[in-house]
Design a protein around this motif. Structure first.
Motif, PDB file in Angstrom:
ATOM      1  N   ARG A 506       0.512  -1.002  -0.066  1.00  0.00           N
ATOM      2  CA  ARG A 506      -0.088  -0.109  -0.320  1.00  0.00           C
ATOM      3  C   ARG A 506       1.542   1.374   0.163  1.00  0.00           C
ATOM      4  N   THR A 507       1.952   1.029   0.768  1.00  0.00           N
ATOM      5  CA  THR A 507       2.670   2.187   0.990  1.00  0.00           C
ATOM      6  C   THR A 507       3.350   2.421  -1.159  1.00  0.00           C
ATOM      7  N   PRO A 508       3.890   1.485  -1.607  1.00  0.00           N
ATOM      8  CA  PRO A 508       4.225   2.549  -2.959  1.00  0.00           C
ATOM      9  C   PRO A 508       3.319   3.646  -3.963  1.00  0.00           C
ATOM     10  N   MET A 509       2.146   2.380  -3.615  1.00  0.00           N
ATOM     11  CA  MET A 509       0.822   1.704  -4.182  1.00  0.00           C
ATOM     12  C   MET A 509       0.015   3.580  -4.138  1.00  0.00           C
ATOM     13  N   THR A 510       0.565   3.991  -2.818  1.00  0.00           N
ATOM     14  CA  THR A 510      -0.654   4.855  -2.405  1.00  0.00           C
ATOM     15  C   THR A 510       0.666   6.526  -3.008  1.00  0.00           C
ATOM     16  N   ALA A 511       1.970   5.865  -2.858  1.00  0.00           N
ATOM     17  CA  ALA A 511       2.462   7.474  -3.984  1.00  0.00           C
ATOM     18  C   ALA A 511       2.218   7.391  -5.514  1.00  0.00           C
ATOM     19  N   ILE A 512       1.625   5.696  -6.077  1.00  0.00           N
ATOM     20  CA  ILE A 512       1.691   6.103  -7.229  1.00  0.00           C
ATOM     21  C   ILE A 512      -0.142   6.385  -7.720  1.00  0.00           C
ATOM     22  N   VAL A 513      -0.924   6.673  -6.796  1.00  0.00           N
ATOM     23  CA  VAL A 513      -1.693   6.653  -7.342  1.00  0.00           C
ATOM     24  C   VAL A 513      -1.698   8.282  -7.507  1.00  0.00           C
ATOM     25  N   GLY A 514      -1.828   9.232  -5.620  1.00  0.00           N
ATOM     26  CA  GLY A 514      -1.074  10.103  -5.085  1.00  0.00           C
ATOM     27  C   GLY A 514      -0.719  10.747  -6.464  1.00  0.00           C
ATOM     28  N   TYR A 515       0.190  10.834  -6.926  1.00  0.00           N
ATOM     29  CA  TYR A 515       1.199  11.519  -8.133  1.00  0.00           C
ATOM     30  C   TYR A 515       0.896  10.879  -9.523  1.00  0.00           C
ATOM     31  N   VAL A 520      -2.566  14.692 -13.634  1.00  0.00           N
ATOM     32  CA  VAL A 520      -3.348  14.864 -14.694  1.00  0.00           C
ATOM     33  C   VAL A 520      -4.913  15.881 -14.294  1.00  0.00           C
ATOM     34  N   ARG A 521      -3.875  16.613 -13.033  1.00  0.00           N
ATOM     35  CA  ARG A 521      -4.706  17.787 -13.082  1.00  0.00           C
ATOM     36  C   ARG A 521      -4.075  19.270 -14.031  1.00  0.00           C
ATOM     37  N   PRO A 522      -4.882  19.784 -14.466  1.00  0.00           N
ATOM     38  CA  PRO A 522      -5.208  21.198 -15.420  1.00  0.00           C
ATOM     39  C   PRO A 522      -3.591  22.072 -13.939  1.00  0.00           C
ATOM     40  N   HIS A 529       5.495  18.136 -13.342  1.00  0.00           N
ATOM     41  CA  HIS A 529       5.556  16.767 -13.449  1.00  0.00           C
ATOM     42  C   HIS A 529       6.640  16.003 -13.842  1.00  0.00           C
ATOM     43  N   ARG A 530       8.022  16.545 -14.185  1.00  0.00           N
ATOM     44  CA  ARG A 530       8.843  15.489 -13.892  1.00  0.00           C
ATOM     45  C   ARG A 530       9.248  14.972 -12.467  1.00  0.00           C
ATOM     46  N   GLU A 531       8.913  16.067 -11.929  1.00  0.00           N
ATOM     47  CA  GLU A 531       9.106  15.515 -10.253  1.00  0.00           C
ATOM     48  C   GLU A 531       8.207  14.041  -9.684  1.00  0.00           C
ATOM     49  N   TRP A 532       7.384  14.487 -10.470  1.00  0.00           N
ATOM     50  CA  TRP A 532       5.770  13.772 -10.047  1.00  0.00           C
ATOM     51  C   TRP A 532       6.193  12.113 -10.706  1.00  0.00           C
ATOM     52  N   ALA A 533       6.221  12.488 -11.380  1.00  0.00           N
ATOM     53  CA  ALA A 533       7.284  11.518 -12.696  1.00  0.00           C
ATOM     54  C   ALA A 533       8.306  10.614 -12.099  1.00  0.00           C
ATOM     55  N   LYS A 534       8.881  11.679 -11.650  1.00  0.00           N
ATOM     56  CA  LYS A 534      10.049  10.161 -11.272  1.00  0.00           C
ATOM     57  C   LYS A 534       9.484   9.132  -9.819  1.00  0.00           C
ATOM     58  N   GLN A 535       8.232   9.849  -8.854  1.00  0.00           N
ATOM     59  CA  GLN A 535       8.227   9.741  -8.246  1.00  0.00           C
ATOM     60  C   GLN A 535       7.462   8.575  -8.367  1.00  0.00           C
ATOM     61  N   ILE A 536       6.869   8.100  -9.148  1.00  0.00           N
ATOM     62  CA  ILE A 536       5.895   7.054  -9.595  1.00  0.00           C
ATOM     63  C   ILE A 536       6.812   6.138 -10.195  1.00  0.00           C
ATOM     64  N   HIS A 537       7.835   6.395 -10.655  1.00  0.00           N
ATOM     65  CA  HIS A 537       8.626   5.687 -11.268  1.00  0.00           C
ATOM     66  C   HIS A 537       9.301   4.797 -10.612  1.00  0.00           C
ATOM     67  N   ARG A 538      10.518   5.446  -9.257  1.00  0.00           N
ATOM     68  CA  ARG A 538      10.797   4.845  -8.363  1.00  0.00           C
ATOM     69  C   ARG A 538       9.632   4.109  -7.760  1.00  0.00           C
ATOM     70  N   SER A 539       8.134   4.606  -7.141  1.00  0.00           N
ATOM     71  CA  SER A 539       7.116   3.804  -6.573  1.00  0.00           C
ATOM     72  C   SER A 539       7.319   2.070  -6.871  1.00  0.00           C
ATOM     73  N   SER A 540       6.928   2.884  -8.935  1.00  0.00           N
ATOM     74  CA  SER A 540       6.405   1.395  -8.950  1.00  0.00           C
ATOM     75  C   SER A 540       7.905   0.427  -9.036  1.00  0.00           C
ATOM     76  N   VAL A 577      13.006   6.268   0.196  1.00  0.00           N
ATOM     77  CA  VAL A 577      12.097   6.179   1.049  1.00  0.00           C
ATOM     78  C   VAL A 577      11.492   7.990   1.973  1.00  0.00           C
ATOM     79  N   ARG A 578      12.093   8.303   2.318  1.00  0.00           N
ATOM     80  CA  ARG A 578      11.673   9.729   2.763  1.00  0.00           C
ATOM     81  C   ARG A 578      10.297  10.107   1.519  1.00  0.00           C
ATOM     82  N   GLY A 579      11.215   9.842   0.761  1.00  0.00           N
ATOM     83  CA  GLY A 579      10.229  10.774  -0.668  1.00  0.00           C
ATOM     84  C   GLY A 579       9.224   9.714  -1.073  1.00  0.00           C
ATOM     85  N   LEU A 580       8.855   8.747  -0.648  1.00  0.00           N
ATOM     86  CA  LEU A 580       7.714   7.879  -0.442  1.00  0.00           C
ATOM     87  C   LEU A 580       6.308   7.741   1.081  1.00  0.00           C
ATOM     88  N   MET A 581       7.452   8.300   1.560  1.00  0.00           N
ATOM     89  CA  MET A 581       6.654   8.449   3.107  1.00  0.00           C
ATOM     90  C   MET A 581       6.314   9.738   3.345  1.00  0.00           C
TER      91      MET A 581
END
Length: 990
Positions: A506-515, A520-522, A529-540, A577-581
Motif C-alpha cells: 500500500r505504501t508505494p501504491m499510495t505514492a503512485i495513485v497520489g502522484y 492529470v490535474r490542469p 510533472h517531471r518530479e511526480w513522474a520520477k516519484q511514480i517510477h521509483r514507487s513502481s 524512503v523519505r520521498g515515498l512516505m
C-alpha cells in the motif's frame, strides 16, 4: 349418480352399488348408457344417460364391433377398454342384470400416482376394496413428506367416516348385501363370506386365483387355518381374533400362504353382516399387495445402502485411520448384502504380486486371508485384464456362469457360488479390488446396488491415492529430517510475509495513485510533472521488487531466501524512503526528515531491496503510531572494537511501547494495546519481518521506547571487513542524481507479432509497447483462437514471427496452446507472459514449449530485451519462413491421423460413456464430492483428445461446484453432460 334405473336392477339399491363400484355404468341392448357411477362421471364427464357406449369407449382393434351380446356373453371375462381420447383405461366385467341391461363392474387401470393426480381423483373416489386404493396408499406411504402424511390422515379420517356410513347402510340393507356379494364374485379381488364364527360359507373366483383353494376345500373352515404360516405376524393375528370376537369390522395386512406354498402379502378389509341387529357373518375383501411390498422393500433397501455409502465416504474423507475405514466398508456392506465374505486385495511390487490385506467373514464362514498372501498375479491373467477393461467381475451363479475354467478352478475350493468384484484404480493404475463372495448358493446382484458400491469403491480409491501421496511426502520428510526445523520456520515466515503483503504494497501504491492523480490535474508546471513522474517510477520499481520477492515463495519455503548483495548507496535508499512516505506524513500533519550525523558511506555491500524494505517498514510504523510531532531517519557510522558498523535509526514522537511489550515486539502477530490502539490496525508481522531481514543481512534491529514519549528503532549493519569504506560529506552525496537505464525498443519493421491474452487491458498495453518497434500486431483472446490465427496466416501465405502468450486463459490456456504448437512442429518463438512468477513457473512454461519467460506486470525493458534475443539476425527470418511452412502442414493435427492415437480416442470415448452415467448418478444422489472429482478429470483430459468443448464446460462447472448446493447440482452439471453427449454422438456419426 344419474337416477332412473331402479326397475332395471330389481331390489339392488343404486346407492349401495355405486358405493361398492363407484366406476360402474349400466347399458341397454342398444348399448346406450342408462346409469353412470359417481366416480366414472368425474373422470369421463361426457358419460351420461342416453350416450352410446361406442361414442365414449373403444375396445381396440381386436374387437372393433362390440354388441350387447358379445359384451355380456361371458360374465367371467375380463374386459379392457380406453376412452376415445385415450386419457383413461378401464378394466372389469360386464354382468347381465336381466335380458335387457347389463352392468359394468370395474375401475381405472393405473400404474402410477401421477395418473391419479392428473384425473383429479381422491381416495374417496374409490371403493374400499378397490386394489387401486391399496396402490395409492403404498405409493403415498413411500413418497409422502410429513405434511402429506397429515393430509393422508385427514383423508383416512374422511374415508373411515364414509366407511362407517357404508356399514350403517350395509346393516340396513342385509338382503342387498347378499346380492352385492354375488356381484363381487366377478371382482378381481378375493371376496370371502363367513358365518358368525368366521367359518367360510362362500368365496369368489378371485379368492381361488389368489390362494389356489376352491370353495369346497375351504368350506366350513376359518381362512386363518388354511392361509397362515411361519412368517404370519402373530400380533396381527391376535388383533384380528379380538375384533372378530367383538363383532367389529377391521382392516389388516399380513403374510399368507397359497396352496402351492407361495408366500404373499395380502391387504384385507372385513365388515360384519347383521340381520335385524343380530350378527350373522362377515364379508372380507382381500387384495394381493406382494408386488407393492417388494417394491417398497427394494426402495428401503437401496435407501439403507445409500446411507451406508454416505457413512463410508464420510469416513474416508476424515482419513483418521484408512484401515478402519476399509474394515467399515467390508463389514457394513457385507452384513447389509448378507454375503459370506468381503475382502480387499492389493497389487504390490509393480502389480506382480497380490495380497489379501483386509477381510470380513460371516460368523459361519472360515476366513481365507492367511492362505491368500503373496500370490503371483500371473496366476490370474484374465482376472486382472477383466478388471482393467470391463471394470467389474460379476456372477450370480458361478457354476453356470461364463467365467473361464481357470477362474472357476480358483473359486471352487473356496465354495464360492456367487461373486462380485470391483476394481480400485489409482489414476490409470489398477491398485487392487474389493470383492463380495456368497458360499451358500447363487444370488442376484441388483444393478442399483452395484452402482452404489461403485461409488464407495471409487471413494476408497481416492482415499488410497491420498494416502499413497501422504506416505511419499512422509518418506521425503524423513529424508530431510535434519532440515525440518528450518523448513518449518521458512514456511511460517512465508505465511507471515504474505499476510503482511497488503501493508508492504500500500505504501508505494499510495505514492503512485497520489502522484498520478496530480499529473492529470490542469495547470501544473513541467518541473512538477517531471518530479511526480520520477516519484511514480521509483514507487513502481519498489512495488515491483516487493512483488517479485513475495511471489518467489519456493525460496522462502526452503529457508533459502537469496540475497542480492552488491554495491548500494545507503543515502539514496534513505532519501527514496523519505520521498515515498512524505505524502503519508503530510496527511497526518507530521514532519518527516533525514539527519546524517557525520560523513556517510558512499556505498556499502548489501541487498538494497531488503534494506529499503526494512527502513520503509520502520518509517511506516512510526508514522502510523505517531499523531503529533515528527519522524526522523538518522544515520551514522559507528566505530567499535568489533569493527565499523552502519547505523540507521528511525525516531518518532508517538505513543511509545509498554515495557512488557518491548521484549516481544519483534514476535509475529504481536500488537500494541495501549489505550485506544485498536484504531491503528495491522497484522503484527511487520517488525518480525524486519528483524528477520536484518539478521539475514548480518545485522541487528533493536528498540528503545517510552510510553507517551516515543520510540527509536535502530538498525545496525556491518561494514565490509578488511575493505576501506569511503565516507563522504552529505553535500557531495546530494550531487549524485540517480539515473534510470532504459532499453530502447527493438526495430521490428516488417515483422508480425501475435498477442494472445484474454484480458483486453493487457492486450492494449502490450500492443502499445510494440507500436514504437514498427511491428504488425495480431490479437487473440485464448489459445484456441491463436491456433486459428496461425492457420489463417498460413492459408494467406503470411508469416507470424513471434507469439506473446498469456498462460492462464479460458477455453484453451497458454500451456495447452504451446504444447499443441510444439506437437504440430510450428517453429514460431513463443514468449510466456504470466503473473505466475513463482519458482518453478518458468520451468513449467519452458517445458510446455515456450522459448522465453517474462513475468507480469510487464517491464518494457525486459520485454524488449527478450524480443531482441529471439528476433535478432537473418537466421531468425529463415526460421520464421520455415515456421510458416510448418503452419500449413500442421493445420490438421497429426496425432488425430495416427492409428495408435485413434485407438486412445476410442478408449477415451468409452470412458466418457461410463463417466456420463456416473455423473447422472451423482446428480440424482446429490453427491457433490463425486461430481467434483469426475468434472476435474474431464477438465484435464478433454482438449488432449480433441474435445476442447468438454474441457471448457468442465472448467466452468468446476468453478461453480465450489459453491453449488445439492439442489442445484443437476443444473450445474447439465452443460458438462451435454458436451460429453455431443462428443460421443459426433464421433459415433463418423
Amino acid at each position: 349418480m344419474t337416477s332412473g334405473r331402479d326397475s332395471s336392477l330389481g331390489a339392488l339399491s343404486p346407492v349401495l352399488l355405486t358405493e361398492a363400484f363407484p366406476f360402474h355404468f349400466v347399458i341397454g341392448e342398444t348399448l346406450k348408457l342408462e346409469e353412470v357411477g359417481r366416480s366414472l362421471a368425474k373422470i369421463v364427464p361426457e358419460a351420461r344417460r342416453g350416450v352410446v357406449f361406442g361414442a365414449l369407449f373403444r375396445l381396440g382393434a381386436y374387437e372393433p364391433d362390440a354388441t350387447f351380446a358379445t359384451l355380456t356373453a361371458d360374465p367371467n371375462r375380463l374386459v379392457v377398454f380406453d376412452t376415445v381420447d385415450e386419457r383413461v383405461r378401464l378394466r372389469g366385467q360386464f354382468v347381465r342384470l336381466d335380458g335387457r341391461s347389463a352392468v359394468f363392474l370395474g375401475s381405472p387401470w393405473m400404474t402410477s400416482i401421477d395418473q391419479v393426480s392428473a384425473l383429479g381423483l381422491q381416495m374417496s373416489d374409490f371403493a374400499v376394496h378397490d386394489p387401486i386404493l391399496d396402490f395409492l396408499q403404498a405409493v403415498q406411504h413411500t413418497h409422502m413428506t410429513l405434511s402429506d402424511v397429515r393430509q393422508l390422515a385427514d383423508q383416512l379420517t374422511r374415508q373411515n367416516s364414509a366407511l362407517r356410513e357404508t356399514q350403517t347402510m350395509l346393516r340396513a340393507q342385509q338382503a342387498e348385501t347378499r346380492k352385492l356379494a354375488m356381484v363381487a364374485a366377478r371382482s378381481d379381488n378375493a371376496v370371502i363370506l363367513t358365518d358368525a364364527r368366521g367359518c367360510v360359507q362362500w368365496v369368489n373366483a378371485g379368492f381361488t386365483r389368489l390362494t389356489g383353494y376352491e370353495l369346497q376345500e375351504v368350506l366350513g373352515k376359518t381362512p386363518g387355518s388354511m392361509l397362515q404360516g411361519p412368517r404370519t405376524d402373530a400380533e396381527t393375528v391376535g388383533r384380528i381374533r379380538r375384533d372378530l370376537a367383538s363383532g367389529r369390522g377391521f382392516t389388516a395386512e399380513l403374510v399368507n400362504y397359497a396352496k402351492s406354498g407361495r408366500e404373499y402379502w395380502v391387504h384385507f378389509e372385513v365388515q360384519p353382516i347383521s340381520e335385524d341387529g343380530v350378527l350373522t357373518g362377515y364379508m372380507a375383501i382381500e387384495s394381493d399387495t406382494t408386488e407393492l411390498r417388494e417394491r417398497q422393500d427394494r426402495a428401503d433397501r437401496l435407501a439403507k445402502l445409500n446411507e451406508i455409502s454416505r457413512e463410508v465416504i464420510s469416513s474416508f474423507l476424515k482419513q483418521d485411520d484408512l484401515s478402519n475405514s476399509i474394515h467399515l466398508i467390508l463389514e457394513r456392506v457385507g452384513r447389509f448384502l448378507n454375503v459370506s465374505r468381503s475382502y480387499l486385495f492389493r497389487y504390490r511390487e509393480r502389480g506382480d504380486v497380490l495380497f489379501n490385506t483386509h477381510e470380513w467373514c460371516a460368523p459361519e464362514v472360515v476366513p481365507q486371508r492367511d492362505q491368500l498372501q503373496n500370490l503371483p498375479s500371473s496366476m490370474f491373467p484374465w482376472w486382472t485384464e477383466e478388471l482393467r477393461t470391463e471394470g467389474i467381475i460379476m456372477a450370480n451363479d458361478v457354476e453356470r456362469s461364463a467365467l473361464p475354467a481357470e477362474v472357476k478352478e480358483i473359486l471352487d475350493p473356496q465354495e464360492i457360488k456367487a461373486i462380485l468384484v470391483l476394481p480400485i484404480f489409482i489414476g490409470d493404475r489398477l491398485e487392487g479390488f474389493i470383492g463380495f463372495d456368497e458360499t451358500r448358493g447363487p444370488r442376484a446382484w441388483l444393478d442399483e446396488e452395484v452402482v452404489i458400491l461403485r461409488t464407495m469403491v471409487e471413494s476408497l480409491s481416492r482415499s488410497i491415492e491420498r494416502r499413497v501421496a501422504s506416505r511419499k511426502l512422509q518418506a521425503t520428510a524423513e529424508q530431510l529430517e535434519a532440515a525440518l526445523e528450518r523448513a518449518e520456520r521458512a514456511s511460517n515466515y512465508k505465511s507471515e510475509f504474505l499476510a503482511n503483503m497488503s501493508h508492504e504494497i500500500r505504501t508505494p501504491m499510495t505514492a503512485i495513485v497520489g502522484y498520478s492523480e496530480m499529473l492529470v490535474r490542469p495547470k501544473q508546471s513541467e518541473s512538477d510533472h517531471r518530479e511526480w513522474a520520477k516519484q511514480i517510477h521509483r514507487s513502481s520499481e519498489h512495488l515491483l521488487s516487493i512483488l517479485n520477492d513475495i511471489l518467489d515463495l519456493s525460496k522462502i519455503e526452503a529457508g533459502k531466501l537469496e540475497l542480492s548483495t552488491q554495491s548500494c548507496q545507503p543515502f539514496s535508499v534513505i532519501e527514496q524512503v523519505r520521498g515515498l512516505m512524505q505524502p503519508t506524513a503530510q496527511e497526518k500533519l507530521l514532519a518527516i526528515r533525514t539527519v546524517y550525523d557525520g560523513p556517510q558511506p558512499k556505498s556499502i555491500q548489501t541487498d538494497a531491496v531488503r534494506l529499503r524494505q526494512i527502513i520503509l517498514n520502520l518509517v511506516s510504523n512510526a508514522i502510523k503510531f505517531t499523531d503529533r510531532g515528527s519522524v526522523t531517519i538518522r544515520s551514522r557510522v559507528v566505530e567499535s572494537a568489533a569493527g565499523a558498523r552502519f547505523s540507521i535509526r528511525v525516531e518518532d514522537t508517538g505513543i511509545g511501547i509498554p515495557a512488557d511489550k518491548v521484549e516481544v515486539i519483534f514476535s509475529p502477530f504481536v500488537q500494541l494495546n495501549v489505550g485506544n490502539t485498536r484504531k491503528y490496525g495491522g497484522t503484527g508481522l511487520g517488525l518480525d519481518i524486519c528483524a528477520r531481514l536484518a539478521r539475514l543481512l548480518g545485522g541487528t534491529l533493536t528498540v528503545e521506547s517510552t510510553v507517551g514519549v516515543g520510540s527509536v528503532f535502530a538498525l545496525e549493519l556491518p561494514l565490509a571487513a578488511g575493505d576501506a569504506v569511503e565516507c563522504v560529506a552529505v553535500e557531495e552525496l546530494h550531487q549524485v542524481a540517480p539515473t534510470v537505464r532504459q532499453v530502447p525498443p527493438p526495430a521490428l519493421g516488417g515483422r508480425s507479432v501475435l498477442i494472445v491474452d484474454d484480458n483486453p487491458d493487457n492486450r492494449r498495453i502490450i500492443d502499445f509497447l510494440l507500436r514504437d518497434t514498427g511491428a504488425t500486431t495480431l490479437l487473440a483472446v485464448n489459445g484456441f483462437e491463436a491456433l486459428r490465427q496461425i492457420e489463417r496466416a498460413g492459408d494467406a501465405g503470411n508469416v507470424i514471427d513471434l507469439i506473446l502468450m498469456d498462460m492462464h486463459m479460458p477455453v484453451m490456456d497458454g500451456y495447452e496452446a504451446a504444447t499443441e504448437l510444439k506437437r504440430r512442429g510450428v517453429g514460431i518463438p513463443v514468449v510466456a507472459l504470466t503473473a505466475a512468477a513463482m519458482a518453478g513457473d518458468e520451468k513449467r512454461c519452458l517445458a510446455a514449449g515456450c522459448d522465453a519467460f517474462v513475468p507480469k506486470p510487464v517491464v518494457p525493458g525486459e520485454l524488449y530485451r527478450t524480443i531482441s534475443s529471439l528476433l535478432s539476425g537473418p537466421a531468425t527470418r529463415a526460421k520464421a519462413q520455415g515456421a510458416a511452412k510448418a503452419q500449413e502442414a500442421a493445420k490438421v493435427p497429426q496425432a488425430f491421423n495416427d492409428p495408435a492415437f485413434n485407438e486412445l480416442v476410442k478408449k477415451y470415448l468409452r470412458n466418457l460413456r461410463v463417466m456420463s452415467v456416473q455423473l447422472e448418478d451423482a446428480a440424482r444422489a446429490g453427491d457433490v464430492v463425486t461430481a467434483r472429482s469426475l468434472v476435474h478429470r474431464l477438465a484435464g483430459t478433454g482438449t488432449n483428445f480433441g474435445f476442447p468443448a468438454i474441457t471448457s464446460a468442465a472448467r466452468q462447472c468446476e468453478a461453480q461446484l465450489a459453491e453449488a448446493g445439492v439442489t442445484e447440482l443437476r443444473a450445474v452439471l447439465a452443460p458438462v453432460l451435454a458436451s460429453v453427449e455431443e462428443a460421443v454422438r459426433s464421433e459415433g456419426s463418423k
